[in-house]
Motif scaffolding. Sequence first.
Motif, mmCIF file in Angstrom:
data_model
loop_
_atom_site.group_PDB
_atom_site.id
_atom_site.type_symbol
_atom_site.label_atom_id
_atom_site.label_comp_id
_atom_site.label_asym_id
_atom_site.label_seq_id
_atom_site.Cartn_x
_atom_site.Cartn_y
_atom_site.Cartn_z
ATOM 1 N N ARG A 339 0.988 -1.229 -0.049
ATOM 2 C CA ARG A 339 -0.117 -0.149 0.164
ATOM 3 C C ARG A 339 0.613 1.443 -0.042
ATOM 4 N NH1 ARG A 339 -5.584 1.078 0.614
ATOM 5 N NH2 ARG A 339 -4.659 3.193 0.013
ATOM 6 N N SER A 340 2.203 1.232 -0.112
ATOM 7 C CA SER A 340 3.032 2.097 -0.013
ATOM 8 C C SER A 340 3.133 2.837 -1.644
ATOM 9 C CB SER A 340 4.660 1.764 0.229
ATOM 10 O OG SER A 340 4.416 1.451 1.423
ATOM 11 N N THR A 341 1.992 3.598 -1.968
ATOM 12 C CA THR A 341 1.933 3.925 -3.534
ATOM 13 C C THR A 341 1.325 5.207 -3.437
ATOM 14 O OG1 THR A 341 -0.508 3.043 -3.447
ATOM 15 C CG2 THR A 341 1.341 1.473 -4.135
ATOM 16 N N ASP A 342 1.409 5.960 -4.594
ATOM 17 C CA ASP A 342 0.762 7.229 -4.815
ATOM 18 C C ASP A 342 -0.552 6.790 -5.689
ATOM 19 O OD1 ASP A 342 0.114 9.952 -5.365
ATOM 20 O OD2 ASP A 342 1.902 10.243 -6.463
ATOM 21 N N ASP A 343 -1.671 6.907 -4.699
ATOM 22 C CA ASP A 343 -2.880 6.389 -5.098
ATOM 23 C C ASP A 343 -3.457 6.975 -6.316
ATOM 24 O OD1 ASP A 343 -2.421 5.048 -2.620
ATOM 25 O OD2 ASP A 343 -4.110 5.607 -1.662
ATOM 26 N N GLY A 344 -3.528 8.357 -6.245
ATOM 27 C CA GLY A 344 -4.125 8.767 -7.395
ATOM 28 C C GLY A 344 -3.516 8.637 -9.071
ATOM 29 N N PRO A 345 -2.265 8.690 -9.051
ATOM 30 C CA PRO A 345 -1.761 8.271 -10.249
ATOM 31 C C PRO A 345 -2.004 6.720 -10.574
ATOM 32 C CG PRO A 345 -0.335 9.561 -9.312
ATOM 33 C CD PRO A 345 -1.473 9.259 -8.205
ATOM 34 N N LEU A 346 -1.877 6.052 -9.722
ATOM 35 C CA LEU A 346 -2.004 4.430 -9.671
ATOM 36 C C LEU A 346 -3.498 4.054 -10.144
ATOM 37 C CD1 LEU A 346 -0.962 1.547 -9.692
ATOM 38 C CD2 LEU A 346 -1.313 1.411 -7.305
ATOM 39 N N GLU A 347 -4.373 4.949 -9.468
ATOM 40 C CA GLU A 347 -5.704 4.787 -10.162
ATOM 41 C C GLU A 347 -6.082 5.021 -11.508
ATOM 42 O OE1 GLU A 347 -7.404 5.682 -5.489
ATOM 43 O OE2 GLU A 347 -8.036 7.151 -7.342
ATOM 44 N N ALA A 348 -5.367 5.828 -11.716
ATOM 45 C CA ALA A 348 -5.399 6.480 -13.137
ATOM 46 C C ALA A 348 -4.866 5.423 -14.382
ATOM 47 C CB ALA A 348 -4.698 7.977 -13.375
ATOM 48 N N LEU A 349 -3.511 4.993 -13.907
ATOM 49 C CA LEU A 349 -2.962 3.732 -14.703
ATOM 50 C C LEU A 349 -3.832 2.712 -14.818
ATOM 51 C CD1 LEU A 349 0.754 4.170 -13.165
ATOM 52 C CD2 LEU A 349 -0.125 4.674 -15.679
ATOM 53 N N ALA A 350 -4.439 2.300 -13.765
ATOM 54 C CA ALA A 350 -5.513 1.136 -13.840
ATOM 55 C C ALA A 350 -6.814 1.603 -14.554
ATOM 56 C CB ALA A 350 -5.565 0.642 -12.412
ATOM 57 N N GLY A 351 -7.050 2.832 -14.803
ATOM 58 C CA GLY A 351 -8.298 3.048 -15.364
ATOM 59 C C GLY A 351 -9.539 3.080 -14.410
ATOM 60 N N ALA A 352 -9.292 2.994 -13.329
ATOM 61 C CA ALA A 352 -10.326 3.099 -12.421
ATOM 62 C C ALA A 352 -11.427 4.053 -12.321
ATOM 63 C CB ALA A 352 -9.699 3.052 -10.912
ATOM 64 N N PRO A 353 -12.831 3.624 -12.118
ATOM 65 C CA PRO A 353 -13.627 4.793 -12.380
ATOM 66 C C PRO A 353 -13.489 5.845 -11.279
ATOM 67 C CG PRO A 353 -14.799 2.532 -12.274
ATOM 68 C CD PRO A 353 -13.212 2.367 -11.853
ATOM 69 N N ALA A 354 -14.148 7.007 -11.657
ATOM 70 C CA ALA A 354 -13.871 8.038 -10.645
ATOM 71 C C ALA A 354 -14.264 7.994 -9.183
ATOM 72 C CB ALA A 354 -14.599 9.507 -11.197
ATOM 73 N N SER A 355 -15.240 7.152 -9.150
ATOM 74 C CA SER A 355 -16.034 6.778 -7.739
ATOM 75 C C SER A 355 -15.090 5.869 -6.845
ATOM 76 C CB SER A 355 -17.412 6.347 -7.951
ATOM 77 O OG SER A 355 -17.332 5.112 -8.483
ATOM 78 N N HIS A 356 -14.045 5.366 -7.677
ATOM 79 C CA HIS A 356 -13.230 4.141 -6.946
ATOM 80 C C HIS A 356 -12.183 4.746 -6.043
ATOM 81 C CE1 HIS A 356 -14.891 0.137 -8.609
ATOM 82 N NE2 HIS A 356 -15.746 1.091 -8.591
ATOM 83 N N ALA A 357 -11.644 4.089 -4.980
ATOM 84 C CA ALA A 357 -10.600 4.423 -4.293
ATOM 85 C C ALA A 357 -9.680 3.043 -4.451
ATOM 86 C CB ALA A 357 -10.711 4.660 -2.945
ATOM 87 N N LEU A 358 -8.301 3.328 -4.518
ATOM 88 C CA LEU A 358 -7.245 2.112 -4.159
ATOM 89 C C LEU A 358 -7.304 1.460 -3.041
ATOM 90 C CD1 LEU A 358 -4.832 0.693 -5.530
ATOM 91 C CD2 LEU A 358 -3.277 2.219 -3.938
#
Length: 382
Positions: A339-358
């Motif tokens: 869980r040692s990540t920069d969540d926002g950029p990782l969510e973007a790389l994975a194409g997560a929906p806007a309502s989702h959180a890592l």
Amino acid sequence: MNPDDVNPDATPRDAALAAAYAHGPGRLVEPGASPRAGSTPGPRVPLTALAAHSRFGAALAHLLTDVATPLRWEPWNQYNDHRAHPSARAAVTVDLVLAVGSRRWPLDPVRRALVGDEPPAPDGAARVELVRRRDRLSPGYREFGDVLTELEVGHVAAALVEHAARLGLRARATGTTVTVTSDRETGDPAAPLPRRSSGVGPRGIAADPRPLPASALHAVVEAVNDPPAGSPVRDDLRHRLAVRNVAGVEDGWYAVSGGLRLVEPGPAVARLQPVFGHPPGTLHVASVNLALVTTGDPAAAVAADGPDGYRALLRAAGATAQHVCAAAAGAGAFCRPARSTDDGPLEALAGAPASHALLYLLVAGRSRGTGFTYDLTPLETR
């Protein structure tokens, strides 16, 4: 974060969501040593005493020993105590308590004993309570320690459910309790507990440069899509798998649910290194073969399940990760949760929906070596 401290006028659901969003981008975690855990005072009853009561008691003793006690010691590893499930900083933030009827026996995992003055007498049914021990993580984790603890609850619950079937038992997780009963239809002595590893790396962890067999990839996909009955997984998690250097498989991002499907070809794994919280000398993410990114919608979970919805989402992510870790181990690969990540950029790389959180990141590959370990498995279980 204690949800009651967010806003005295907030509803429980609003407080739960405030805590969830505080765990995302912008969270503050400071380094520090984890507190040393003390042992529960009182007389000890060896787990082996359960075997004297019944075949169910013997299988239950095996279950608790295999899942909750140290299985090997790695003298070269920063965190040397290894069990059947991972734990952030090896702090072991989940205690187990065996309950039979109205009586309870805390488990002393190091001594492989129950705390009590007489052995339990389980007759075909028992409960294992999972007690959160957030206090064993460094205070520097602040409220984010709650996330790591809930993920570990999911890991432990899933490990109990998964291993129970190997021992002729049936287990079902509900919240923070796992109910264990006898099931004569299951059990396979030839299917031992997989030797889980988070990676061999006294000088930093990196994957073997040779291609990973496709069988390991398919084992991971099957673990996501076909979890054992009774596991606290959920079908509202979203999984995206970054693939690199797998024999016969194109590099890129893949959808996992329902089967493997390429959604974005290209060097997906290499792009994860800049959003990972540790340098390549600690964990060379760009070298791994598989990276599973799990996200979820906290607002939808809380709307559906009430204030505990977000915690249940984390436990489900931990449970899915445990099944993936076991599948990777069975395929000869390491699997390291992070869980040692920069969540926002990782969510973007994975194409997560806007309502989702890592919720979780798992990285997997074949280790470059085996390391030197002391096997702590009891002789009678080998």
